[in-house]
Design an enzyme around this catalytic site. Sequence first.
Site, PDB file in Angstrom:
ATOM      1  N   ALA A   1       1.874   5.938  -5.528  1.00  0.00           N
ATOM      2  CA  ALA A   1       1.822   4.491  -5.322  1.00  0.00           C
ATOM      3  C   ALA A   1       0.530   4.134  -4.597  1.00  0.00           C
ATOM      4  O   ALA A   1       0.286   4.616  -3.488  1.00  0.00           O
ATOM      5  CB  ALA A   1       3.032   4.039  -4.512  1.00  0.00           C
TER       6      ALA A   1
ATOM      7  N   HIS B   1      10.680  -2.001  -7.278  1.00  0.00           N
ATOM      8  CA  HIS B   1      10.199  -0.810  -7.997  1.00  0.00           C
ATOM      9  C   HIS B   1      10.974   0.432  -7.568  1.00  0.00           C
ATOM     10  O   HIS B   1      11.398   1.235  -8.393  1.00  0.00           O
ATOM     11  CB  HIS B   1       8.700  -0.605  -7.745  1.00  0.00           C
TER      12      HIS B   1
END
Length: 198
Positions: free
Chosen positions: A39, A55
């Site tokens: 990420a 997410h």
Amino acid sequence: FLLNRSSDLTGGAKSGKSKFAEEMLLKLNNGKQENIYLATSIVFDEEMKEKVRLHKERRENNWITVETYKNFEISLNHFFKNNNETQHNMLVDCLTNMVTNIIFEERDIDWDNFDKNLYVQIVEKLNKNVENSINELLKVSQNFENVIIVSNELGMGLVPSYPLGRYFREIAGKMNQIVAEKADKVYFVVSGIPMKIK
């Protein structure tokens, strides 16, 4: 972008890129590999915090999350160093967040008010920083079984009316070209529908 048996996924904002990338990687591993979710975003406000939460909720417990937008070799080294038994897949989400974070490391820049010579110096420095990060990411990706890299396509709308927007669009476009050239497969996602373009 898919690297090593790897893909590049690009498309507009909220086009379904991340969801498609996650589903694709889970299908590739056949349950045998661990899935790394790299990420690259930084949570700087409540809107981004909620986006990250959604997410994570969608990914459930199928992923090992690593949060970084640079120094990839250091951050990911323990997943492949001296470990030949466990295979790892990696999803990078996303390159445009990475570029944003690199740009805003230069906190003292007034993008609307500086002379031409300073602009050239800043752009050269940022271009080099972005290029170095992309090259490091591509190098580290060789250690993984499958890698999918997500990026936004920014070049299909209006030309931004402000200098930072124009620079961001330009460097993101160049970055996408570099990664797409290296990728084995490239998908363009529109309205949740992936189209294979390489």
